[in-house]
Write a protein that holds these residues in place. Structure first.
Motif, mmCIF file in Angstrom:
data_model
loop_
_atom_site.group_PDB
_atom_site.id
_atom_site.type_symbol
_atom_site.label_atom_id
_atom_site.label_comp_id
_atom_site.label_asym_id
_atom_site.label_seq_id
_atom_site.Cartn_x
_atom_site.Cartn_y
_atom_site.Cartn_z
ATOM 1 N N VAL A 658 7.404 -4.924 -22.294
ATOM 2 C CA VAL A 658 6.464 -6.006 -22.843
ATOM 3 C C VAL A 658 5.103 -5.712 -22.377
ATOM 4 O O VAL A 658 4.176 -6.071 -23.219
ATOM 5 C CB VAL A 658 7.041 -7.302 -22.527
ATOM 6 N N GLN A 659 4.774 -5.292 -21.274
ATOM 7 C CA GLN A 659 3.513 -4.873 -20.823
ATOM 8 C C GLN A 659 2.953 -3.713 -21.846
ATOM 9 O O GLN A 659 1.697 -3.614 -22.279
ATOM 10 C CB GLN A 659 3.475 -4.616 -19.440
ATOM 11 N N ILE A 687 -2.571 -11.141 -23.448
ATOM 12 C CA ILE A 687 -1.321 -10.565 -23.207
ATOM 13 C C ILE A 687 -0.091 -11.120 -24.068
ATOM 14 O O ILE A 687 -0.498 -12.231 -24.352
ATOM 15 C CB ILE A 687 -1.042 -10.498 -21.477
ATOM 16 N N PRO A 688 0.827 -10.435 -24.103
ATOM 17 C CA PRO A 688 1.836 -10.990 -24.819
ATOM 18 C C PRO A 688 2.362 -12.406 -24.552
ATOM 19 O O PRO A 688 2.640 -12.377 -23.366
ATOM 20 C CB PRO A 688 3.014 -9.914 -24.798
ATOM 21 N N THR A 689 2.708 -13.186 -25.555
ATOM 22 C CA THR A 689 3.180 -14.419 -24.946
ATOM 23 C C THR A 689 4.678 -14.199 -25.595
ATOM 24 O O THR A 689 5.260 -13.342 -26.071
ATOM 25 C CB THR A 689 2.758 -15.700 -25.646
ATOM 26 N N ILE A 690 5.543 -15.368 -25.108
ATOM 27 C CA ILE A 690 7.017 -15.315 -25.178
ATOM 28 C C ILE A 690 7.214 -15.128 -26.825
ATOM 29 O O ILE A 690 8.211 -14.971 -27.283
ATOM 30 C CB ILE A 690 7.555 -16.605 -24.817
ATOM 31 N N VAL A 693 7.271 -11.412 -28.833
ATOM 32 C CA VAL A 693 8.257 -10.383 -28.651
ATOM 33 C C VAL A 693 9.578 -10.797 -28.834
ATOM 34 O O VAL A 693 10.073 -11.998 -28.993
ATOM 35 C CB VAL A 693 8.032 -9.907 -27.177
ATOM 36 N N ARG B 129 10.993 -20.042 -28.155
ATOM 37 C CA ARG B 129 9.740 -19.388 -28.073
ATOM 38 C C ARG B 129 8.523 -20.020 -28.637
ATOM 39 O O ARG B 129 7.437 -19.845 -27.789
ATOM 40 C CB ARG B 129 10.034 -17.840 -28.875
ATOM 41 N N ALA B 133 5.376 -21.145 -25.814
ATOM 42 C CA ALA B 133 4.303 -19.920 -25.827
ATOM 43 C C ALA B 133 2.989 -20.235 -25.112
ATOM 44 O O ALA B 133 2.018 -19.187 -25.103
ATOM 45 C CB ALA B 133 3.865 -19.948 -27.384
ATOM 46 N N ASN B 135 2.984 -20.713 -21.955
ATOM 47 C CA ASN B 135 3.174 -20.373 -20.685
ATOM 48 C C ASN B 135 3.208 -18.819 -20.661
ATOM 49 O O ASN B 135 4.165 -18.226 -21.274
ATOM 50 C CB ASN B 135 4.587 -20.871 -20.043
ATOM 51 N N LEU B 136 2.600 -18.108 -20.001
ATOM 52 C CA LEU B 136 2.387 -16.733 -19.683
ATOM 53 C C LEU B 136 3.362 -16.277 -18.537
ATOM 54 O O LEU B 136 3.158 -17.027 -17.533
ATOM 55 C CB LEU B 136 1.185 -16.232 -19.704
ATOM 56 N N ARG B 138 3.822 -12.419 -16.805
ATOM 57 C CA ARG B 138 3.653 -11.023 -16.922
ATOM 58 C C ARG B 138 4.983 -10.319 -16.682
ATOM 59 O O ARG B 138 4.531 -8.914 -16.637
ATOM 60 C CB ARG B 138 2.395 -10.722 -16.166
ATOM 61 N N GLY B 141 9.103 -10.092 -19.184
ATOM 62 C CA GLY B 141 9.181 -9.784 -20.707
ATOM 63 C C GLY B 141 9.810 -10.841 -21.274
ATOM 64 O O GLY B 141 10.053 -10.892 -22.506
ATOM 65 N N TYR B 142 10.088 -12.083 -20.715
ATOM 66 C CA TYR B 142 10.398 -13.236 -21.355
ATOM 67 C C TYR B 142 12.155 -13.408 -21.705
ATOM 68 O O TYR B 142 12.384 -14.318 -21.879
ATOM 69 C CB TYR B 142 9.605 -13.555 -22.674
#
Ligand code: FES
Ligand code: FES
Lengths: 757, 170
Positions: A658-659, A687-690, A693, B129, B133, B135-136, B138, B141-142
Motif C-alpha cells: 500500500v505504501q 497517503i492512501p486511505t482505507i 485500496v 472503508r 477513511a 483514520n490514516l 501507514r 495497508g488496512y
C-alpha cells in the motif's frame, strides 16, 4: 506450506506481547514521555531553501518570561572535518551537525536553526518568533540534472566527487558527491545479440515514509554530565553514538531509552531532535521535550530521493536478456548520502544479466537530506527496469511471468555489481504467482466505466545481518524474560520471542520480551534492513542454546551426575538424565538452589542474509477522462524464508504494497521554484486511505535462508519495490500509455493519455 | 495570555474538571494536562484521525476541538474502552486479527470503529472503508483492520447494539 508442521511455535499466530498496551492506549510513544519538571520546546526553521545566515540574535527570545533556554549551532561543538563510523557506515560529522542545527547557511526550507525551551509549548512558540535573523538568499537548486551541471551553484564547498570503485576523488567542489560504476561482461556484444532493445528515461519525485508518529525526543542533562534521552528511534544505540559525537559527551555517559515507535520505515535512524533537546536541557538544567509537527516531519526529516534514470535492456529471440544498462541520478538533498549505491546494486538483481553496467550519482540539491525508506533506492530502480521489461514483453508477445521465470536470478547467478547469489527464491515467487487464482483469472469487468488492465513486476532487496545481542533470564515459574535492544516497529518482540520459545520447547506466552535501554543489553544495530527477525532472532536462538547448556548443568547438580549424562529435550521441554527427567518449569523453580540463576546470552555478528524477492500482480481500472486509477485487485508473492508469525508477515507485505501504491499514484513533494514544499500536510501529501485500496492478497513462498537456524528471511522492505512498476504496467495494459514519471496521479496520467490521442 | 478557565466534563464515565487556557486544544489538554496519552497526535490539523475521541456521542478529531468547548460534554477516550472485566470486543478483534503494527493509529481506529459499529452493526466492506477513511494507517495497508472490524461485527453484534448505549457511544 511446510513450516506449520515443522515447528511448534514458529508458523503459529499468537497474540503479540505488547498488544494489550497498544489497544488500550497504555503504550508510551515518543511524545508520551513526561518527566517531572519537564520543559516544552519549539524550533526556528528556515523559510528559505538556500540562504546565508547573516545575523542571528536570540536575546529578545531569551528575555520572554517563561523561557528557560535558547540554543543555536554555537551550543554544539564544531566537529571539524571528522568522519565518524556510526554502525551503518561512515558519517561526515560536519554535515550531520549542520543538519541538526544550521551554521553558515540554510540548505532547505524547514532547516532547523535554533530552539527554545520554555514552561509550555505556547511560550516556546512565541519566543521562536522573537528570534531575529537575517538571510542572504541564494539561488535554489531542486533538480538533479541541473545540480550536476558544472555551472551550478555548489551547496557544500567541502564536497568532492568520489569515484567509488576507481577509488579516486575529484579536486573541485561539486554537488555530485559520489559516482558508482558497476560492470559485468561486454555490454556492446550483449546488445549486438539482442533482437529487441528498449531504452527509456524515467523521473520520480521526492516521497516521504509518512509514519504517523512525528519525531519526539526528551532529554535530561544531569549536573554530573550524564545524559538520558527518551526517543522514538529505530536504533537506540545509533542515537547514543550520534549524540556522543554531536554533543562531545563520552558514549558511556549517555543512556538512550527507546519508547514505543509509531512507524519509521528508515526515517527514524538519523538524529534530528535528540541532540537539541539535550543541549536545551544542559542550558536550562531541566528535562526538555521536543516534538516535531507534521509540516516539520515532511519538510525537515529524511524523505527518499527524487530521481532521474535511463534504462536500456536488450533481449534475444529466445526471450533471454542479453544486456542491460542503467544510469541513475538521485537527489541526496542538502548533504550527500542518498541510497544510490544500493539502488545501483539492486537495479538488475532480479535477473541473470550476462552483460550489464550501472552508473549511479549522489547529487546534492536544496531539499531535506534524504534518508532510508523501505528498501531504499530499490523502488526507483525497479520502476524503470520493470517498465522497460514489460515493454519488451509486449513487443515480443511474451507472457511477462514466463519471461521472468526464464530470466530469474538463481543460486549462483552473479549480479552486475559482482556478488554471487546464495539460495534465493526469485524464480519461486514467479512460479507461485503464475499458478495463483488471480493470475489465472481473466481481467474483471470495469466497475466504474473505465478501462481495466493488469500488470506484473518483480523486486529485490538485500536484507542485511549486522549486529544484534540479547539476554534471557529464566524465572522461577519457568517463564523466560528476554531483553532486546532492537526497537519493535511492527511485531518483532513477538517474532523473536517465538524463536526463543521454539529453541527451548516452550510456548510464546512463556517468554516475556522487553525492549530495554542502551545500558541494559549488548550492542544492537538499528531496526532496519529487514534484519531484526533474522539477526535478533539468531541472538535469541543463541541465548536459548546458552540457557539449555546452563539448565543441563543445573540438572546435573540436582541429580549429582556429570553434565555429560544430561540432555535437553526440546520436544518435551525437559531435562533427561540417567533414569530421571525433570521439566523445564520444575527445574526453573530450583535453579537458584542448584547452581544459581540462569542467564542466557546470545548475539549475531557474522550472519548475513541471502536477499529477498517478490513478484506482484495488480488489476487496475483507469478513467480515461480524468486519469484516475483505481486498484481493483492486488496479489503479492514473496519469498519470506520461514514465516515466523504469518499474520505479521502478511501485514508487512500488505503495508509495503500500500505504501508502494501511494508512491505509484499520489505521493510526491510539490516544490515551487523557491524550493518551498507546497503540500506539507497529510491533506495535500496524500497517503492512501482505507478507502483507496482493496484487500491485498498474499502468497507466502517459503525458501528457507540457510544462514538462519529456522530459515528466517527479512520480509519488511522488498514489498514496496515492485508496486509502482506493476501499477505502471497495468496502466499501460489498460490505456496503452507508458508512464515514465511518478506519481501517476490523475493530472500526470491524463496529460499522457491526451498526448497519446 | 488569556485567563485560564475551569471546564467540567464527564470523562470516561467520571465527572472531571480541568483548568485550561482558551487556546489549548482538547487533544493537548487530554495529553498534557490530564496525562491521557492514549489519544495520539499525528498531524494536529484534522487529517489523520489519530486523535479521535467520542464527544457527546460523536467521533471528533480532538486536535480540532478547543478544550473549552468540552464544557458540560460527555467524553470518551481510548482509556475508557477496556473495563475491569477486560477488553472491548473491537480491541480483542484488533489484537487477534493483527490489525496493528506500530500501533500509533490504533487508538483512533478503535474509537472510530467502535462508534461506527454502534451505528451500523452489520456493515459491508465498503461501508467499513468509507467510515474509517478519516483514520490514516501507514503500516498495515488496512487489510487486517478491515477484517478485524468485520470480525468484531459478526462476533459481537449484540454487544454493539446493547452495550454501546450504556457506555455513551450514542
Ligand atoms: S492529530 Fe488530530 S487528526 Fe491528526
Ligand atoms: S499500525 Fe502503524 S500507523 Fe497504523
Amino acid at each position: 506450506m511446510a513450516t506449520a508442521n515443522k515447528y511448534k511455535v514458529i508458523g503459529t499466530r499468537p497474540v503479540r506481547h505488547d498488544g494489550v498496551d497498544k489497544v488500550t492506549g497504555r503504550a508510551r510513544y515518543g511524545a508520551d514521555t513526561k518527566i517531572q519538571g519537564m520543559l516544552y520546546s519549539a524550533m526556528l526553521r528556515s523559510p528559505h531553501a538556500h540562504a546565508k545566515i547573516k545575523r542571528l540574535d536570540t536575546s529578545k527570545a531569551e528575555k520572554l518570561p517563561g523561557v528557560r533556554a535558547v540554543v543555536t549551532a554555537k551550543d554544539l561543538p564544531d566537529p571539524g572535518t571528522r568522519i565518524a563510523q556510526l554502525g551503518e557506515g561512515a558519517v561526515c560529522m560536519a554535515h550531520l551537525t549542520r543538519n541538526v542545527l544550521a551554521r553558515e547557511k540554510v540548505l532547505y526550507k524547514g532547516h532547523a536553526i535554533a530552539a527554545v525551551a520554555a514552561d509550555n509549548i505556547h511560550i516556546a512558540e512565541e519566543a521562536v518568533k522573537l528570534i531575529e535573523i537575517e538571510y542572504e538568499p541564494l539561488p535554489v537548486l531542486l533538480d538533479v540534472r541541473e545540480a550536476m551541471k558544472p555551472s551550478a551553484i555548489v551547496l557544500n564547498d567541502d564536497v568532492r566527487c568520489e569515484e567509488v570503485g576507481a577509488g579516486t576523488t575529484g579536486s573541485t567542489p561539486t554537488n555530485v558527491a559520489k559516482h558508482f560504476h558497476f560492470e559485468k561482461g561486454n555490454v556492446a556484444d550483449g546488445f549486438a545479440k539482442a533482437k529487441v532493445v528498449v531504452e527509456r528515461e524515467f523521473v520520480t519525485g521526492t516521497v516521504h515514509q509518512g509514519y504517523i508518529e512525528p519525531h519526539a525526543a526528551t532529554a535530561t542533562w544531569n549536573p554530573d554530565g550524564r545524559v538520558t534521552i527518551w526517543c522514538c528511534t529505530q536504533g537506540s544505540f545509533t542515537v547514543r553514538q550520534q549524540c556522543s559525537e554531536l554533543l562531545g559527551v563520552p558514549l558511556g555517559h549517555i543512556k538512550v531509552v527507546p519508547t514505543e515507535i509509531g512507524g519509521g520505515f528508515g526515517g527514524k535512524i538519523s538524529v534530528y531532535l535528540e541532540p537539541v533537546a539535550a543541549a536545551l536541557s544542559k542550558k536550562s538544567g531541566k528535562p526538555v521535550k521536543l516534538v516535531m509537527d507534521r509540516a516539520a516531519v515532511l519538510e525537515a526529516t529524511g524523505p527518499t530521493p527524487a530521481s532521474y534514470m535511463k534504462v536500456k535492456i536488450g533481449v534475444d529471440g529466445d526471450g533471454k536478456i542479453t544486456a542491460g544498462t542503467a544510469y541513475m541520478a538521485f537527489d541526496a538533498g542538502a548533504f550527500p548520502g542518498s541510497p544510490i549505491g544500493m539502488a545501483a546494486m539492486c537495479a538488475f538483481a532480479c535477473y541473470d544479466v550476462p552483460n550489464g553496467s550501472v552508473d549511479g550519482y549522489d547529487v546534492c540539491v536544496n531539499k531535506p537530506r534524504t534518508n532510508a525508506y523501505r528498501a531504499p533506492g530499490a523502488t526507483n530502480g525497479a520502476f524503470a527496469v520493470e517498465s522497460v521489461i514489460d515493454e519488451i514483453c509486449e513487443k515480443l508477445k511474451l507472457d511477462p511471468l514466463e519471461f521472468r521465470a526464464k530470466n530469474a536470478a538463481k543460486e549462483g547467478t552473479r549480479r552486475v555489481d559482482g556478488p554471487v547469489f546464495p539460495r534465493i527464491g526469485m524464480w519461486e515467487t514467479v512460479d507461485y504467482l503464475k499458478k495463483s487464482e488471480h493470475y489465472s483469472t481473466p481481467l474483471p469487468k470495469p466497475k466504474f466505466g473505465g478501462k481495466v488492465g493488469r500488470g506484473v513486476a518483480s523486486g529485490f532487496w538485500f536484507n542485511c545481518g549486522l549486529k544484534s545481542a540479547a539476554f534471557a533470564t529464566v524465572n522461577t515459574d519457568g517463564s523466560v524474560s528476554l531483553s532486546l535492544g532492537t526497537t519493535d516497529i511492527g511485531g518483532s518482540r513477538a517474532s523473536i520471542a517465538m524463536q526463543l520459545a521454539e529453541t527451548l520447547g516452550l510456548t510464546a506466552t512463556d517468554i516475556n520480551p522487553n525492549v530495554v535501554d542502551t545500558d541494559a543489553v549488548g550492542y544492537n544495530d538499528v531496526t532496519g534492513g529487514s534484519r531484526v527477525t533474522f539477526a535478533t532472532g539468531i541472538a535469541a536462538y543463541e541465548a536459548g542454546e546458552d540457557i539449555k547448556r546452563q539448565m543441563v548443568q543445573r540438572a546435573a547438580v540436582l541429580w549429582d551426575v556429570d553434565p555429560s549424562q544430561v540432555s535437553y529435550d526440546v520436544a518435551t521441554a525437559s531435562l533427561i538424565g540417567p533414569g530421571k527427567n525433570i521439566t523445564f518449569k520444575a527445574l526453573a523453580e530450583q535453579v537458584n538452589h542448584c547452581g544459581g540463576p540462569v542467564i542466557g546470552r546470545g548475539f549475531s555478528s557474522e550472519a548475513n542474509q541471502g536477499g529477498s524477492f517478490g513478484t506482484h500482480c495488480v488489476d487496475v481500472e483507469v478513467d480515461p477522462d480524468t486519469g484516475k486509477t483505481q486498484i481493483l485487485r492486488y496479489t503479492i508473492s514473496q519469498d519470506v524464508g520461514t514465516a515466523v508469525h504469518p499474520s505479521y508477515v502478511e501485514g508487512q507485505l500488505q503495508g509495503g504494497v500500500v505504501q508502494g501504491i501511494g508512491w505509484a499514484l499520489n505521493e510526491e513533494y510539490w516544490y515551487d521554484d523557491k524550493g518551498v514544499m507546497r503540500n506539507a500536510s497529510y491533506l495535500d501529501y496524500r497517503i492512501p486511505t482505507i478507502y483507496d485500496v482493496p484487500m491485498i492478497d498474499t502468497i507466502l513462498v517459503e525458501v528457507p535462508d540457510p544462514e538462519h537456524p529456522f530459515g528466517v528471511r527479512g520480509v519488511g522492505e522488498v514489498p514496496i519495490v515492485p508496486p509502482p512498476a506493476a501499477v505502471a504496467n497495468a496502466i499501460a495494459n489498460a490505456v496503452g500509455v507508458r508512464m515514465e514519471k511518478l506519481p501517476m496521479s490523475p493530472p500526470n496520467l491524463l496529460k499522457e493519455i491526451l498526448a497519446g490521442k | 495570555m488569556a485567563k485560564k478557565r475551569v471546564v467540567t466534563t464527564t470523562l470516561n464515565g467520571n465527572q472531571t474538571e480541568f483548568l485550561c487556557e482558551p487556546r489549548q486544544t482538547l487533544l493537548e489538554v487530554l495529553r498534557d494536562n490530564l496525562d491521557l496519552t492514549g489519544t495520539k497526535e499525528g498531524c494536529s490539523n484534522g487529517n489523520c484521525g489519530a486523535c479521535t475521541v467520542i464527544l457527546n456521542g460523536r467521533p471528533v478529531d480532538s486536535c480540532l476541538v478547543l478544550a473549552v468547548e468540552a464544557e458540560g460534554a460527555t467524553l470518551r477516550t481510548i482509556e475508557g474502552v477496556a473495563t475491569a472485566a477486560g477488553l472491548d470486543p473491537i480491541q480483542k478483534a484488533f489484537l487477534e486479527g493483527a490489525a496493528l503494527q506500530c500501533g500509533i493509529c490504533t487508538p483512533g481506529f478503535i474509537m472510530q470503529s467502535e462508534w461506527f459499529l454502534s451505528q451500523n452493526p452489520k456493515p459491508t466492506e465498503d461501508e467499513i472503508r468509507f467510515n474509517l477513511a478519516g483514520n490514516l494507517c501507514r503500516c498495515t495497508g488496512y487489510d487486517k483492520i478491515v477484517r478485524s472490524v468485520q470480525d468484531a461485527a459478526t462476533t459481537w453484534q449484540d454487544h454493539y447494539m446493547k452495550n454501546c448505549h450504556e457506555k455513551g457511544c450514542h
